[in-house]
Design a protein around this motif. Structure first.
Motif, PDB file in Angstrom:
ATOM      1  N   ALA A  27       1.080  -0.637  -0.169  1.00  0.00           N
ATOM      2  CA  ALA A  27       0.097  -0.278  -0.021  1.00  0.00           C
ATOM      3  C   ALA A  27       0.439   1.530   0.283  1.00  0.00           C
ATOM      4  O   ALA A  27       0.579   2.377  -0.857  1.00  0.00           O
ATOM      5  CB  ALA A  27      -1.039  -0.004   1.101  1.00  0.00           C
ATOM      6  N   GLN A  28       2.081   1.484   0.705  1.00  0.00           N
ATOM      7  CA  GLN A  28       2.861   2.651   0.776  1.00  0.00           C
ATOM      8  C   GLN A  28       3.609   2.629  -0.548  1.00  0.00           C
ATOM      9  O   GLN A  28       3.245   3.664  -0.796  1.00  0.00           O
ATOM     10  CB  GLN A  28       3.814   2.556   2.168  1.00  0.00           C
ATOM     11  CG  GLN A  28       2.995   2.267   3.516  1.00  0.00           C
ATOM     12  CD  GLN A  28       4.253   2.932   4.701  1.00  0.00           C
ATOM     13  OE1 GLN A  28       4.990   2.389   4.453  1.00  0.00           O
ATOM     14  NE2 GLN A  28       3.667   2.939   5.558  1.00  0.00           N
ATOM     15  N   ARG A  29       4.111   1.247  -0.805  1.00  0.00           N
ATOM     16  CA  ARG A  29       4.580   1.775  -2.562  1.00  0.00           C
ATOM     17  C   ARG A  29       3.389   2.316  -3.503  1.00  0.00           C
ATOM     18  O   ARG A  29       4.046   3.639  -4.123  1.00  0.00           O
ATOM     19  CB  ARG A  29       4.721   0.455  -2.686  1.00  0.00           C
ATOM     20  CG  ARG A  29       6.001   0.043  -4.933  1.00  0.00           C
ATOM     21  CD  ARG A  29       6.163  -0.826  -4.550  1.00  0.00           C
ATOM     22  NE  ARG A  29       5.239  -2.050  -4.574  1.00  0.00           N
ATOM     23  CZ  ARG A  29       5.231  -3.163  -4.029  1.00  0.00           C
ATOM     24  NH1 ARG A  29       5.742  -3.227  -2.511  1.00  0.00           N
ATOM     25  NH2 ARG A  29       3.835  -3.513  -4.180  1.00  0.00           N
ATOM     26  N   LYS A  30       2.523   1.942  -2.995  1.00  0.00           N
ATOM     27  CA  LYS A  30       1.059   3.002  -4.610  1.00  0.00           C
ATOM     28  C   LYS A  30       1.232   3.619  -3.769  1.00  0.00           C
ATOM     29  O   LYS A  30       1.470   4.349  -4.556  1.00  0.00           O
ATOM     30  CB  LYS A  30       0.077   2.197  -4.653  1.00  0.00           C
ATOM     31  CG  LYS A  30      -0.723   2.236  -5.387  1.00  0.00           C
ATOM     32  CD  LYS A  30      -2.043   1.517  -4.803  1.00  0.00           C
ATOM     33  CE  LYS A  30      -3.207   1.459  -6.598  1.00  0.00           C
ATOM     34  NZ  LYS A  30      -4.506   0.980  -6.382  1.00  0.00           N
ATOM     35  N   ALA A  31       1.380   4.326  -2.875  1.00  0.00           N
ATOM     36  CA  ALA A  31       1.018   5.989  -2.009  1.00  0.00           C
ATOM     37  C   ALA A  31       2.363   6.522  -2.847  1.00  0.00           C
ATOM     38  O   ALA A  31       1.415   7.624  -2.906  1.00  0.00           O
ATOM     39  CB  ALA A  31       0.979   5.678  -0.288  1.00  0.00           C
ATOM     40  N   VAL A  32       3.487   5.406  -2.313  1.00  0.00           N
ATOM     41  CA  VAL A  32       4.463   7.485  -3.145  1.00  0.00           C
ATOM     42  C   VAL A  32       5.020   6.781  -4.602  1.00  0.00           C
ATOM     43  O   VAL A  32       6.163   7.600  -4.354  1.00  0.00           O
ATOM     44  CB  VAL A  32       5.457   7.391  -1.977  1.00  0.00           C
ATOM     45  CG1 VAL A  32       4.862   7.707  -0.384  1.00  0.00           C
ATOM     46  CG2 VAL A  32       6.265   5.625  -1.970  1.00  0.00           C
TER      47      VAL A  32
END
Length: 240
Positions: free
Chosen positions: A74-79
């Motif tokens: 999720a973090q990878r997608k967000a940033v």
């Protein structure tokens, strides 16, 4: 280094070419620093809040390491399209000192990390932390030393034993020698005392040698602190 740069009107090649004076001219220095940081979706944390978050993360790492789990997908997608790290860490390259983990399992896009043996502020590292502060808006820089540092021990051996090292290792540790000389007469562990002194000197050097850092420090937008990580306990202690 930054997928966010093109949208901000400054790509990596431009940053490297124009230098500090050019960055001031295009609006990354002086009074426009905070405005530019805001445009780039800079972190909402103040320097003190960022420092408190690191301290809280390290406490979690030491007392409840099982809670240091993160949703990396999720973090990878967000940033993926931008970055706004809320702290910059100058850390040793030592494999036992991973900043994202020792500060509580910080995830993708949270910390802007520069690593080299001895956590030194060479030209590449200085440029990295300037980029973090001036372009990405990171409000905090931590110079993170650690106990039993091999690079620091090598510098201490130069001072006490006139040791020599092959290749680029000797020149690499030269910046640590003044700290080793200063710490030589102190009570306690020579290597760890030198690591602390070197970190303190690096903080002072960063603040004194870079207008891109000095201006936001003066405006209260940026803080630089020294710290040391204990390899055995996992505790990060901040150095006055």
């Amino acid at each position: 280094m930054c997928s966010d740069c093109e949208g901000e009107g400054v790509d990596r090649r431009d940053f490297l070419k124009v230098g500090a004076a050019g960055l001031v001219a295009i609006g990354l220095g002086g009074a426009s620093w905070s405005a530019r940081a805001a445009e780039s979706a800079a972190p909402a944390l103040s320097p003190d809040a960022a420092l408190a978050a690191l301290k809280s993360g390290n406490e979690r790492y030491v007392s409840h390491p099982e809670l240091c789990s993160i949703d990396l997908a999720a973090q990878r997608k967000a940033v993926a399209g931008h970055q706004a790290p809320w702290a910059t860490i100058i850390s040793c390259a030592d494999s036992r000192v991973p900043p994202e983990l020792i500060f509580g399992g910080q995830g993708v896009g949270e910390l802007f990390v520069a690593r080299n043996a001895g956590n030194l502020a060479d030209a590449a590292t200085l440029g990295t932390v300037e980029y973090g502060a001036a372009v990405l808006g990171s409000p905090l820089i931590v110079v993170l030393a650690h106990t039993s540092c091999g690079a620091v021990k090598a510098a201490c051996d130069v001072v006490t034993k006139n040791a020599t090292y092959p290749g680029a290792i000797g020149p690499m540790i030269e910046p640590i020698l003044p700290a080793a000389i200063a710490a030589r007469s102190e009570a306690g562990d020579f290597v760890d005392n030198t690591a602390r002194e070197s970190a303190r000197r690096t903080v002072r050097r960063l603040a004194a040698s870079s207008k891109l850092l000095a201006d936001p420090i003066g405006a209260g937008k940026l803080k630089i602190v020294a710290a040391i990580y204990d390899l055995e306990t996992g505790v990060v202690t901040y150095i006055e």
